[in-house]
Scaffold this motif. Sequence first.
Motif, PDB file in Angstrom:
ATOM      1  N   THR A   1     -10.033  -3.958  -8.635  1.00 31.65           N
ATOM      2  CA  THR A   1      -8.702  -3.516  -8.204  1.00 31.65           C
ATOM      3  C   THR A   1      -7.838  -4.564  -7.509  1.00 31.65           C
ATOM      4  O   THR A   1      -6.647  -4.311  -7.296  1.00 31.65           O
ATOM      5  CB  THR A   1      -8.826  -2.309  -7.240  1.00 31.65           C
TER       6      THR A   1
ATOM      7  N   GLN B   1      -8.782   1.514  -0.826  1.00 29.98           N
ATOM      8  CA  GLN B   1      -9.512   2.716  -1.251  1.00 29.98           C
ATOM      9  C   GLN B   1     -11.012   2.454  -1.138  1.00 29.98           C
ATOM     10  O   GLN B   1     -11.726   2.340  -2.134  1.00 29.98           O
ATOM     11  CB  GLN B   1      -9.113   3.097  -2.672  1.00 29.98           C
TER      12      GLN B   1
ATOM     13  N   SER C   1       0.836  -1.202   0.000  1.00 25.62           N
ATOM     14  CA  SER C   1       0.000   0.000   0.000  1.00 25.62           C
ATOM     15  C   SER C   1       0.866   1.246   0.000  1.00 25.62           C
ATOM     16  O   SER C   1       2.054   1.202   0.363  1.00 25.62           O
ATOM     17  CB  SER C   1      -0.915   0.023   1.236  1.00 25.62           C
TER      18      SER C   1
ATOM     19  N   TYR D   1     -15.539  -3.637  -5.897  1.00 25.81           N
ATOM     20  CA  TYR D   1     -14.236  -3.015  -5.635  1.00 25.81           C
ATOM     21  C   TYR D   1     -13.112  -4.037  -5.764  1.00 25.81           C
ATOM     22  O   TYR D   1     -12.075  -3.770  -6.383  1.00 25.81           O
ATOM     23  CB  TYR D   1     -14.231  -2.407  -4.229  1.00 25.81           C
TER      24      TYR D   1
END
Length: 306
Positions: free
Chosen positions: A284, A241, A83, A280
């Motif tokens: 991603t 996110q 991250s 999501y």
Amino acid sequence: MLKPTVFQRRINWADVILVELPWQVPAVTSLADGTPVVYSSHNVEQERFESTSSGFIGDQFTSRVSMIERTALERATAVVCTSERDVSEYRRRYGVKTNYIVSPNGVSREALSSGGSQRESSGTVCGEHDISADMIGLFIGTDYGPNREAARELVRVATEAAERGLDIHFLIVGSVGESISTDRDNVTCTGFVSDLDPYFAAADIGLNPIESGSGTNIKLLEYLAKGLPVVTTAFGRRGFQIAHEQEVLVVPVTGFTDAIARLVSDGALREQLAANGREYVRETHLWEQISTELRAQLSTVITEGS
């Protein structure tokens, strides 16, 4: 274990070498003879050990880990982080300038649920653990300091939920349960299990009351992939996110009971969060996409270093 001569031949053959543990980096770079060595970091180790160590010995051990981690950052051609937060932590803690690559944790396409209720698969779990509640809240984790803290918080939340008459059972799955002692009727600690899928299928809500640790919480990604509406702390969603009331409910641990009560009573919200969270992950966090992007970034590192 490979013989040294075989290991050296494989290093000589490689275009790039990925190393997963910081204490391995110095040894590998000393043998690499110019081949790019990439440290694939899963956590900021200094941060991880700070959250689990205490006392003089713990401080000394964390100090040693910090020295090793700094050396890994300095000697690696590039550092892969899960991250942007981990990149920021490395820069803040060590100030080492290197090629940082962000490559998040992921799941396989097969791990994504097809959507809709999976409760038809829950009978075995409910029967095995004598669960009769209308809904199940799931927490999974290994026997690790931050997970133990989170599980103890869930026992407190379970007490509040019972006092409010919420018809939900709290299922703590994994070796973390072996460190939790409770006699609450609405809490079950399974201990280690070899297959998590039946527990994901039995669950209605994913719970992530994590307040310390490092890296990103893979359990959160798994909850979302399995189509579970999730209640998480802000710390627990680090590196992802995702937004409050979009993919998850983000609340402090003191607000977990209220958030759970909201989900118990609002089926439409559960469905909305589950669908958004699953989408999501699909967009991603699939390994196929992540690996393609990482390969391109590593190719750039190799090209620039040659």
